[in-house]
Design an enzyme around this catalytic site. Structure first.
Site, PDB file in Angstrom:
ATOM      1  N   CYS A   1       0.798  -1.337  -0.132  1.00  0.00           N
ATOM      2  CA  CYS A   1      -0.023   0.018   0.102  1.00  0.00           C
ATOM      3  C   CYS A   1       0.914   1.187  -0.099  1.00  0.00           C
ATOM      4  CB  CYS A   1      -0.801  -0.004   1.233  1.00  0.00           C
ATOM      5  SG  CYS A   1      -2.075   1.552   1.406  1.00  0.00           S
TER       6      CYS A   1
ATOM      7  N   CYS B   1      -0.017   3.745   2.817  1.00  0.00           N
ATOM      8  CA  CYS B   1       0.479   3.229   4.139  1.00  0.00           C
ATOM      9  C   CYS B   1       1.963   3.702   4.308  1.00  0.00           C
ATOM     10  CB  CYS B   1       0.328   1.720   4.114  1.00  0.00           C
ATOM     11  SG  CYS B   1      -1.505   1.274   4.084  1.00  0.00           S
TER      12      CYS B   1
END
Length: 983
Positions: free
Chosen positions: A76, A79
């Site tokens: 991600c 993230c």
């Protein structure tokens, strides 16, 4: 465990006291700590805690007042962007048993993520006393900072409620807080100064903080938004790359699907396992294992092609063995039930998946494929068992009545029939079969399939498929030797890429190997097997047994080398039999092999798996070449020996020739190349009306111009023979499939016929190689059927039978079931259509040696053995057991050759042609020509209307131009008159 630590006790700050200084009094305290656990050892360190199990997560929630959890993934992007900010907050606010920061990898801890309802990454959740009180989705640094500050305030006071902190618009400064220590009297002036100072500080810091916070928030929002859009586009593009024009159900969310539709349009359908190559690579993953019954065994039996096939048999129970428990009473063990289905992760899915989302989707497709494969296997087994039970129950024969045998057989006595098929079928039925056992032909692996696969590995198979479809008529390869179902009456031409084509590109040569050779081999092998049955093995063994013999010579003209591979299988079988008898020595039979290949690229490929083979660019033409003797310097007194072949395989040579005299020239050339003493000519064409007519034309020409009539039969009528092709007729006969030497009942009129429905053709099932299955676009079915029309003729030898056709048909109708003399197999009627099986009787459509198509009926009352064999017979078999009734069957041969109508035949109304001269051009019109009866369609009417409108516009424009010219002319005249008046 007892530890002594130094703790700082701070004085309580009272904003109402005038003094601002605070004194830190340090005292020595003795604090008792338990043994270090996860909650007491990890949380003493600064920074976030990485959760590795469900137990650690539960321990963290139960042992800490406030927990801030970051649910993230390694793949991600947002993230990774917000991770440093989360670590800074963790180092700043972490406090043992009060505030803890945890990181949860959703891929490794899917259960924790699923329990907390995490659907997007990153997701931040704040827990107070084990209960989630706040959720932040997305990489939003300001929102996360604000939520953490609120959560930290909860850890300091147990009396505060989470609802009051996270739902009220703000805090109240000053009042409401209990004051520790001794109360003091109110000081109004001091209180007013403090309030004014606080308000000033508040206003100053408010504007500066709000400005910085707004700038930081806007920057973080822009970064987060750009990063989010970038990630969405990446997911969409990866989905397009992986699943092409399809999409798994629920793979994209609403935002991603909207972008997918904007970029590529809506998907065609849901993704199937075939779209991502799962059926091809399913063997890389877990396999479905079905336990073998305890009373079933296996043996390996060598097949005719040299390979091995698995044969199952039942093991009879021995005396003294205990009977097996019934399925109701037997309780399977866990280990036994685990053997039935093995659930293992697929190596193929792990190899191709680029992210967890793809892996999950591919895993679901793999499971769907395995479920469908298992259900298909179970359905096939159930259908086979049901069919066997119905067949056995409805048509079970009384074997004791058919084959009486005594209980005690003398040791020196030989049974009349052996086991297996020879015991259940009449010997003449087995001799008359067109298909062998097994019915399906397996292509030789070492001599054909493996060399072709090795050659195709050099090129991407998708490019080869594209080239094959371009060369053989599109999807399904309709102009290859294999004709797909539904395309027989559409494209009735020859093959699209013949082997004698002079120029081929590299990719076309690969397409020829992949799309032409497998079906060509199956058709040639089927015909060679039938020719060997009808002639017997003597015509091969005689040549092989001769001392110093060069063996048999074969010419592959049209099969592209597949005919030579099929011939090697037949020749090697006869050679092995002679070697076992000690008649010959050596492992390889002698012989000469020749193949016609026009392209150099194709020849180089065929050389790799056709050793000891002569390659010719075209057919030798001895018909128009003179004798090499006499006055020539390079010739001797005797004429030089010309090449002759014992077997010529003419595959797909005649259909591509449009004119009859071209076919006649090819046939003359092949006949001169054929050995005069027993040479065999095989002609094969595609299975459609035009292909049958090409084969029938060759057969008709041979009977009328080349072969002498058989004993007891009239000569075929010879009308309008071409004197240029006239030859001295010689002995010969048709080997197969015809059992007569007269006019073909399906080809009574020479030439093409419109609307032909019935024509003579046969089929052969074969196992498709993997590369050929991909050429057809079907990667699941490895069984194919090639259909073809053929005729086989032997030169120089007449039939041994002396009976006329009608007499042979009468004897075959009476049957040879109990006849003491065996029949001549080449005079028996042949089935030209699949048998019609009805309850109590079987109907056979046969072509008799009398030259007629008849329908024979074999009821159960006629003969149980004949009825049994008729039910088990196949299309193309010869029938020797007779029938009870026979009727003539009408043949749908079409409307005949297009001859121009009745006027061309000399009708009452003569054809009148009017010749006219218009503008120096000569034109001819037929007065009595038929008018077009076909009504015009909607498009034709629209076209005519448009033409009329355009013609009307042209006429109107011409009139307007004439009027304008007239007006201009009038104006000029008026000006001229005015000029004259002035003068």
């Amino acid at each position: 465990m007892i530890k002594t630590v130094a703790c700082a006790k701070l004085a309580t700050f009272n904003p109402f006291e005038p003094t601002t200084a605070t004194v830190a009094n340090y005292k020595q305290y003795t604090i008792s700590f338990p043994e270090p656990t996860f909650a007491s050892s990890v949380f003493t360190m600064s920074g976030p805690v990485h959760i590795a199990s469900d137990g650690e997560w539960d321990s963290l929630l139960s042992g800490t007042s406030v927990v801030v959890a970051d649910f993230y993934a390694d793949w991600c992007g947002p993230c990774k962007m917000i991770a440093p900010h989360f670590e800074r907050l963790a180092k700043e606010h972490s406090s043992p048993k009060k505030v803890a920061f945890a990181k949860v990898n959703v891929d490794n801890q899917a259960n924790i993520a699923r329990t907390n309802g995490v659907t997007a990454m990153p997701t931040f959740k704040i827990f107070h006393n084990g209960t989630a009180i706040e959720t932040i989705r997305g990489a939003n640094p300001s929102a996360l900072t604000e939520a953490v500050n609120k959560a930290v305030s909860l850890s300091g006071s147990s009396g505060k409620k989470a609802e009051a902190v996270f739902q009220t618009p703000g805090r109240t400064l000053g009042g409401g807080a209990p004051v520790q220590g001794q109360g003091r009297p109110w000081n109004v002036s001091g209180l007013l100064n403090i309030v004014l100072m606080l308000v000033g500080l508040y206003l100053t810091s408010l504007f500066s903080a709000r400005n910085k916070e707004a700038i930081a928030f806007q920057e973080s929002q822009d970064v987060s938004k750009a990063q989010s859009l970038e990630d969405i586009e990446k997911v969409v593009r990866e989905a397009k790359q992986r699943f092409r024009d399809t999409l798994p159900k629920g793979y994209l969310n609403e935002e991603e699907y909207a972008l997918y539709e904007r970029l590529y349009g809506p998907p065609l359908r849901e993704t199937a396992p075939e779209d991502v190559g799962i059926p091809t690579h399913a063997d890389m993953g877990g396999q479905i294992l079905i336990p073998r019954p305890a009373d079933e065994g296996t043996l390996l039996r060598q097949s005719e092609e040299g390979g091995f096939e698995e044969v199952t048999y039942r093991i009879p129970p021995r005396q003294g063995d205990e009977p097996e428990p019934s399925p109701e009473s037997e309780q399977p063990l866990e280990s036994e039930s685990a053997v039935e289905t093995v659930e293992e992760p697929s190596d193929y899915v792990d190899a191709v998946a680029r992210n967890p989302r793809e892996r999950e989707a591919l895993q679901r497709l793999m499971e769907d494929f395995k479920t469908a494969q298992k259900k298909q296997m179970e359905d096939e087994i159930a259908a086979a068992r049901e069919e066997a039970e119905v067949e056995q129950e409805a048509y079970e024969m009384d074997e004791e009545e058919l084959f009486p045998e005594s209980k005690e057989i003398p040791a020196d006595a030989e049974p009349e029939m052996g086991l297996g098929e020879s015991r259940r079928f009449h010997p003449y039925t087995l001799d008359g079969r067109f298909h062998g056992s097994p019915v399906e032909i397996s292509l030789p692996q070492s001599t054909l399939v493996t060399p072709i696969r090795d050659l195709l590995d050099r090129t991407h198979l998708g490019h080869v498929k594209t080239a094959a479809e371009a060369a053989f008529g599109g999807q399904g390869l309709p102009t290859s030797p294999f004709t797909p179902e539904g395309r027989k009456n559409g494209q009735m031409g020859g093959v699209g890429l013949p082997p004698d084509q002079r120029h081929m590109t590299e990719i076309e040569a690969d397409a020829f190997l992949a799309g032409y050779l497998p079906p060509s081999y199956a058709s040639v092998a089927s015909v060679l097997r039938e020719v060997r049955k009808r002639l017997g093995s003597g015509w091969i063994k005689q040549r092989l047994q001769k001392d110093g013999s060069a063996g048999l010579s074969v010419l592959d003209a049209g099969a592209g080398g597949a005919g030579l591979v099929a011939w090697d299988q037949v020749l090697q079988a006869e050679w092995d039999l002679l070697r076992e008898q000690g008649v010959v020595k050596g492992s390889q039979p002698p012989g000469r092999k020749t193949v016609i290949t026009g392209s150099d690229r194709l020849r180089h490929r065929l050389k790799s798996f056709l050793p000891n083979t002569t390659f010719l660019p075209r057919l030798p033409d001895y018909e128009h070449s003179g004798e090499m003797q006499g006055e020539r310097l390079d010739a001797g007194d005797k004429p030089q020996a010309r090449k002759s072949y014992d077997l010529i395989i003419a595959s797909h040579l005649f259909l591509k020739e449009k004119q009859d005299h071209y076919r006649q020239a090819v046939l003359n050339n092949l006949w001169t190349l054929l050995n005069k003493d027993g040479g065999v000519l095989i002609v094969i064409e595609k299975a459609h009306p035009r292909g049958f007519e090409a084969v029938a034309h060759v057969r008709d020409t041979l009977l009328k111009q080349f072969i002498l009539p058989q004993n007891g039969e009239q000569s075929a009528p010879t009308e309008e023979l071409n004197p240029a092709y006239h030859k001295e007729r010689e002995p010969g006969h048709i080997i197969a499939p015809c059992t007569n030497h007269g006019t073909c009942p399906m080809y009574k009129e020479v030439g093409k016929s419109k609307g032909r429905k019935d024509y003579c053709y046969f089929n052969q099932r074969f196992t498709r190689p993997g590369f050929y299955t991909k050429m057809l676009g079907n990667s699941t079915n490895n069984q194919g059927d090639v259909e073809f029309s053929y005729v086989a003729i032997q030169r120089g030898r007449a039939k041994a039978d002396q009976l006329p056709g009608w007499k042979s048909t009468e004897q075959a109708f009476a049957g040879y079931e109990n006849s003491p003399s065996p029949p001549d197999m080449q005079t028996l009627p042949r089935m030209v259509l699949p048998p019609l099986k009805r309850k109590g009787h079987v109907t056979l459509d046969v072509c008799t040696s009398e030259g007629k198509i008849e329908r024979w009926t074999v009821p159960k009352s006629y003969s149980k053995l004949a009825y049994h064999d008729a039910r088990k017979s196949h299309w193309g078999d010869l029938w020797a057991l007779g029938a009870k009734t026979r009727v003539s069957r009408s043949v749908r041969v079409g409307s005949g050759v297009d001859d121009g109508g009745k006027r061309a035949e000399g009708g009452k109304k003569p054809r009148k042609v009017e010749i006219t001269m218009d503008g120096g051009r000569l034109s001819a019109n037929e007065k009595s020509a038929r008018k077009e009866r076909r009504t015009k369609g909607k498009r034709d009417r629209q076209t005519d209307l448009i033409k009329e409108i355009l013609e009307a516009e042209d006429i109107e424009e011409l009139e307007m131009e004439r009027e304008m010219d007239a007006e201009v002319q009038e104006e000029l005249e008026m000006e001229n008159e005015k000029g004259r008046g002035r003068r």
